[in-house]
Design a protein around this motif. Structure first.
Motif, PDB file in Angstrom:
ATOM      1  N   LEU A  72       0.822  -1.216   0.000  1.00  0.00           N
ATOM      2  CA  LEU A  72       0.000   0.000   0.000  1.00  0.00           C
ATOM      3  C   LEU A  72       0.857   1.267   0.000  1.00  0.00           C
ATOM      4  CD1 LEU A  72      -2.737  -1.095   2.562  1.00  0.00           C
ATOM      5  CD2 LEU A  72      -2.925  -1.014   0.067  1.00  0.00           C
ATOM      6  N   TRP A  73       1.977   1.243   0.707  1.00  0.00           N
ATOM      7  CA  TRP A  73       2.816   2.429   0.833  1.00  0.00           C
ATOM      8  C   TRP A  73       3.727   2.645  -0.378  1.00  0.00           C
ATOM      9  CZ3 TRP A  73       3.108   6.915   2.853  1.00  0.00           C
ATOM     10  CH2 TRP A  73       4.293   7.622   2.821  1.00  0.00           C
ATOM     11  N   SER A  74       4.254   1.581  -0.925  1.00  0.00           N
ATOM     12  CA  SER A  74       5.224   1.688  -2.010  1.00  0.00           C
ATOM     13  C   SER A  74       4.733   2.530  -3.186  1.00  0.00           C
ATOM     14  CB  SER A  74       5.635   0.300  -2.483  1.00  0.00           C
ATOM     15  OG  SER A  74       6.557   0.384  -3.539  1.00  0.00           O
ATOM     16  N   PRO A  75       3.493   2.375  -3.642  1.00  0.00           N
ATOM     17  CA  PRO A  75       3.040   3.242  -4.741  1.00  0.00           C
ATOM     18  C   PRO A  75       3.019   4.726  -4.368  1.00  0.00           C
ATOM     19  CG  PRO A  75       1.600   1.344  -4.546  1.00  0.00           C
ATOM     20  CD  PRO A  75       2.513   1.324  -3.355  1.00  0.00           C
ATOM     21  N   VAL A  76       2.795   5.038  -3.098  1.00  0.00           N
ATOM     22  CA  VAL A  76       2.829   6.440  -2.661  1.00  0.00           C
ATOM     23  C   VAL A  76       4.250   6.983  -2.820  1.00  0.00           C
ATOM     24  CG1 VAL A  76       2.520   8.022  -0.708  1.00  0.00           C
ATOM     25  CG2 VAL A  76       0.911   6.135  -1.056  1.00  0.00           C
ATOM     26  N   GLY A  77       5.237   6.224  -2.365  1.00  0.00           N
ATOM     27  CA  GLY A  77       6.625   6.642  -2.506  1.00  0.00           C
ATOM     28  C   GLY A  77       7.043   6.781  -3.960  1.00  0.00           C
ATOM     29  N   THR A  78       6.590   5.852  -4.792  1.00  0.00           N
ATOM     30  CA  THR A  78       6.918   5.919  -6.213  1.00  0.00           C
ATOM     31  C   THR A  78       6.255   7.132  -6.860  1.00  0.00           C
ATOM     32  OG1 THR A  78       7.160   3.513  -6.268  1.00  0.00           O
ATOM     33  CG2 THR A  78       6.863   4.626  -8.385  1.00  0.00           C
ATOM     34  N   LEU A  79       5.021   7.421  -6.467  1.00  0.00           N
ATOM     35  CA  LEU A  79       4.331   8.606  -6.993  1.00  0.00           C
ATOM     36  C   LEU A  79       5.048   9.890  -6.576  1.00  0.00           C
ATOM     37  CD1 LEU A  79       1.889   9.977  -8.394  1.00  0.00           C
ATOM     38  CD2 LEU A  79       0.747   9.908  -6.165  1.00  0.00           C
ATOM     39  N   VAL A  80       5.465   9.963  -5.323  1.00  0.00           N
ATOM     40  CA  VAL A  80       6.194  11.135  -4.841  1.00  0.00           C
ATOM     41  C   VAL A  80       7.472  11.320  -5.660  1.00  0.00           C
ATOM     42  CG1 VAL A  80       7.515  12.093  -2.908  1.00  0.00           C
ATOM     43  CG2 VAL A  80       5.247  11.125  -2.509  1.00  0.00           C
ATOM     44  N   THR A  81       8.205  10.229  -5.873  1.00  0.00           N
ATOM     45  CA  THR A  81       9.449  10.301  -6.637  1.00  0.00           C
ATOM     46  C   THR A  81       9.179  10.741  -8.069  1.00  0.00           C
ATOM     47  OG1 THR A  81      10.311   8.507  -5.278  1.00  0.00           O
ATOM     48  CG2 THR A  81      11.547   9.047  -7.259  1.00  0.00           C
ATOM     49  N   TRP A  82       8.151  10.217  -8.664  1.00  0.00           N
ATOM     50  CA  TRP A  82       7.792  10.580 -10.031  1.00  0.00           C
ATOM     51  C   TRP A  82       7.447  12.070 -10.112  1.00  0.00           C
ATOM     52  CZ3 TRP A  82       2.860  11.858 -12.138  1.00  0.00           C
ATOM     53  CH2 TRP A  82       2.837  11.939 -13.528  1.00  0.00           C
ATOM     54  N   GLN A  83       6.689  12.557  -9.122  1.00  0.00           N
ATOM     55  CA  GLN A  83       6.349  13.977  -9.124  1.00  0.00           C
ATOM     56  C   GLN A  83       7.563  14.846  -8.804  1.00  0.00           C
ATOM     57  OE1 GLN A  83       2.801  14.908  -6.929  1.00  0.00           O
ATOM     58  NE2 GLN A  83       1.535  14.098  -8.584  1.00  0.00           N
ATOM     59  N   MET A  84       8.464  14.358  -7.986  1.00  0.00           N
ATOM     60  CA  MET A  84       9.692  15.095  -7.706  1.00  0.00           C
ATOM     61  C   MET A  84      10.542  15.250  -8.969  1.00  0.00           C
ATOM     62  SD  MET A  84      10.794  13.672  -3.931  1.00  0.00           S
ATOM     63  CE  MET A  84      12.394  14.459  -3.961  1.00  0.00           C
ATOM     64  N   GLN A  85      10.498  14.258  -9.848  1.00  0.00           N
ATOM     65  CA  GLN A  85      11.223  14.356 -11.122  1.00  0.00           C
ATOM     66  C   GLN A  85      10.769  15.593 -11.879  1.00  0.00           C
ATOM     67  OE1 GLN A  85      10.573   9.918 -12.284  1.00  0.00           O
ATOM     68  NE2 GLN A  85      11.683  10.904 -13.926  1.00  0.00           N
ATOM     69  N   ARG A  86       9.480  15.824 -11.892  1.00  0.00           N
ATOM     70  CA  ARG A  86       8.922  16.945 -12.631  1.00  0.00           C
ATOM     71  C   ARG A  86       9.275  18.280 -11.970  1.00  0.00           C
ATOM     72  NH1 ARG A  86       2.940  15.599 -13.023  1.00  0.00           N
ATOM     73  NH2 ARG A  86       2.871  17.051 -14.754  1.00  0.00           N
ATOM     74  N   LEU A  87       9.447  18.292 -10.651  1.00  0.00           N
ATOM     75  CA  LEU A  87       9.761  19.515  -9.919  1.00  0.00           C
ATOM     76  C   LEU A  87      11.260  19.839  -9.901  1.00  0.00           C
ATOM     77  CD1 LEU A  87       7.460  18.960  -6.813  1.00  0.00           C
ATOM     78  CD2 LEU A  87       7.086  20.602  -8.671  1.00  0.00           C
ATOM     79  N   ASN A  88      12.092  18.844 -10.153  1.00  0.00           N
ATOM     80  CA  ASN A  88      13.550  19.000 -10.032  1.00  0.00           C
ATOM     81  C   ASN A  88      14.255  18.590 -11.326  1.00  0.00           C
ATOM     82  OD1 ASN A  88      13.987  19.509  -6.954  1.00  0.00           O
ATOM     83  ND2 ASN A  88      12.505  17.848  -7.080  1.00  0.00           N
ATOM     84  N   ARG A  89      13.933  19.222 -12.392  1.00  0.00           N
ATOM     85  CA  ARG A  89      14.535  18.836 -13.691  1.00  0.00           C
ATOM     86  C   ARG A  89      15.993  19.214 -13.781  1.00  0.00           C
ATOM     87  NH1 ARG A  89      10.750  17.031 -17.451  1.00  0.00           N
ATOM     88  NH2 ARG A  89       8.688  17.278 -16.631  1.00  0.00           N
TER      89      ARG A  89
END
Length: 148
Positions: A131-148
Motif C-alpha cells: 500500500l505504501w510503495s506506490p505512494v513513494g513511487t508517486l512522490v518520486t515521479w512527481q519530484m522528477q517533474r519539480l527537479n529537472r
C-alpha cells in the motif's frame, strides 16, 4: 532463537551497507517535493513500521516453511527497497528511484503471493508495503517533474 537474530542481523547489515552518505543524502533533502506532501515528517516512522512488518513476515514464513527460496525473496525485496534512496543519491537521478520503486512493488507483490499459501499472517504483514510503495513511487515521479 537463531532465526530471529539472523533475520534481524541481515536486515541491519543491508540497511547499513545501502545507506547513502551524509553529502549524498543532503543533496536528496534539498530537492523540491510536491505541495501535497504535508506528512513528510512521518515517513521515517512509516518505514520503521514497514521494516518491522518485513521482519515479522519473514520470521513467520520461516517458522511455517523453513524455505530458503522465500528468505531469498525477502532479501531481494529488502535490497530493492533499501537501494532506492542510495541509487537516487549516488546517480542524482530521481528516474532511477522511480524505476527501483516500481520494481520493488512488483517484487513485493510476487513475494506476497508466494507467502500467501505458507503463512496468512506473513502475507498480511507484507500488505502495508504494497500500500505504501506506490505512494513513494508517486512522490518520486512527481519530484522528477519539480527537479529537472
Amino acid at each position: 532463537m537463531l532465526a530471529p537474530l539472523s533475520i534481524l542481523a541481515v536486515m541491519a547489515l543491508v540497511a547499513t551497507l545501502l545507506n547513502p552518505g551524509r553529502e549524498d543524502f543532503a543533496w536528496f533533502l534539498r530537492l523540491r517535493r510536491p505541495a501535497w506532501l504535508s506528512f513528510e515528517g512521518l515517513i521515517p516512522f512509516i518505514w520503521i513500521a514497514i521494516y518491522a512488518c518485513f521482519y515479522g513476515s519473514a520470521l513467520l514464513s520461516w517458522r511455517a516453511s523453513g524455505s530458503w527460496p522465500l528468505m531469498l525473496g525477502y532479501l531481494v525485496l529488502l535490497l530493492l527497497v533499501q537501494s532506492y534512496t542510495l541509487l537516487i543519491c549516488r546517480t542524482r537521478s530521481l528516474r532511477n528511484g522511480t524505476v527501483v520503486g516500481f520494481a520493488g512493488w512488483v517484487w513485493g507483490l510476487a513475494l506476497t503471493i508466494a507467502v500467501g499459501p505458507v503463512s496468512a499472517p506473513g502475507w498480511l504483514l507484507l500488505v502495508p508495503y504494497l500500500l505504501w510503495s506506490p505512494v513513494g513511487t508517486l512522490v518520486t515521479w512527481q519530484m522528477q517533474r519539480l527537479n529537472r
